[in-house]
Design a protein around this motif. Structure first.
Motif, short mmCIF file in Angstrom:
data_model
loop_
_atom_site.label_atom_id
_atom_site.label_comp_id
_atom_site.label_asym_id
_atom_site.label_seq_id
_atom_site.Cartn_x
_atom_site.Cartn_y
_atom_site.Cartn_z
N SER A 1 0.85 -1.41 -0.46
CA SER A 1 0.12 0.27 0.06
C SER A 1 0.33 1.18 0.20
CB SER A 1 -0.99 0.05 1.11
OG SER A 1 -0.23 0.04 2.77
N GLY B 1 -0.25 4.76 1.30
CA GLY B 1 -0.52 5.81 2.41
C GLY B 1 -2.07 4.64 2.37
N ASN B 2 -3.57 4.99 2.28
CA ASN B 2 -4.10 4.03 2.69
C ASN B 2 -4.62 3.21 1.79
OD1 ASN B 2 -4.84 5.05 5.38
ND2 ASN B 2 -5.55 6.74 4.97
N VAL B 3 -3.85 3.56 0.69
CA VAL B 3 -4.12 2.88 -0.78
C VAL B 3 -3.85 1.30 -1.02
CG1 VAL B 3 -4.36 3.00 -3.18
CG2 VAL B 3 -4.83 5.27 -1.64
N LEU C 1 -3.23 2.15 -11.21
CA LEU C 1 -2.78 3.25 -10.31
C LEU C 1 -1.11 3.33 -10.51
CD1 LEU C 1 -3.80 1.85 -7.72
CD2 LEU C 1 -4.50 3.94 -8.30
N ALA D 1 -1.50 7.86 -6.79
CA ALA D 1 -3.15 7.81 -5.91
C ALA D 1 -2.70 8.56 -4.72
CB ALA D 1 -2.75 6.00 -5.68
N ASP D 2 -3.72 9.24 -4.63
CA ASP D 2 -4.19 9.97 -3.53
C ASP D 2 -3.16 11.25 -4.09
OD1 ASP D 2 -6.15 8.89 -1.87
OD2 ASP D 2 -4.14 8.49 -0.11
N GLY D 3 -3.61 11.49 -5.08
CA GLY D 3 -2.78 12.75 -5.58
C GLY D 3 -1.49 12.81 -5.42
N LYS D 4 -1.20 11.67 -4.86
CA LYS D 4 0.23 12.32 -5.36
C LYS D 4 1.16 11.21 -5.78
CE LYS D 4 0.27 12.37 -0.05
NZ LYS D 4 -0.22 12.18 0.69
N THR D 5 2.81 11.15 -6.84
CA THR D 5 3.51 10.39 -7.71
C THR D 5 4.80 9.85 -6.83
OG1 THR D 5 2.37 11.12 -9.44
CG2 THR D 5 4.68 10.69 -9.62
#
Length: 119
Positions: free
Chosen positions: A22, A24-26, A57, A80-84
């Motif tokens: 994972s 973060g939370n993804v 993703l 993911a989550d707005g981050k690369t």
């Protein structure tokens, strides 16, 4: 191309545990079919089948590297989550014959994602 041997052993075994990756939370990947590759004195690396990863993703990177034992590696970044997370994943799409088991699998940098074995 070099072959694994007594001076540079490489073993590939099925990981009996479920592996979750994972960012973060993804959850990026989760598999009960992970392979554990142990190379010489390096820590073991889990290779998860692509079918168990959320490929939506992942974005293919321009980065490539070469291993004299495994072949040419391609890389993916995670979006993911707005981050690369750049070059967080590597894969041997056409590994040398001694390493064909890891074809179609992804490996993840433990300093870039969370890798855990779950029940």
């Amino acid at each position: 191309m070099k072959l694994p041997g007594p001076d540079h052993p490489i073993t590939i075994t099925a990981n009996p545990r479920r592996v979750r990756v994972s960012a973060g939370n993804v959850v990026i990947a989760e598999s009960s079919d992970a392979l554990s590759l142990k190379e010489a004195s390096y820590p073991a690396v889990n290779y998860l089948p692509r079918k168990d990863a959320n490929m939506a993703l992942l974005k293919r990177s321009e980065r490539t590297t070469h291993c004299p034992y495994k072949g040419d590696a391609s890389y993916f970044s995670i979006v993911a989550d707005g981050k690369t997370i750049a070059d967080a994943i590597w894969t041997y799409e056409n590994p040398f014959p001694a390493m064909t088991e890891i074809s179609g699998h992804l490996a993840f940098y433990p300093d870039k994602v969370k890798i855990e074995e779950v029940v």
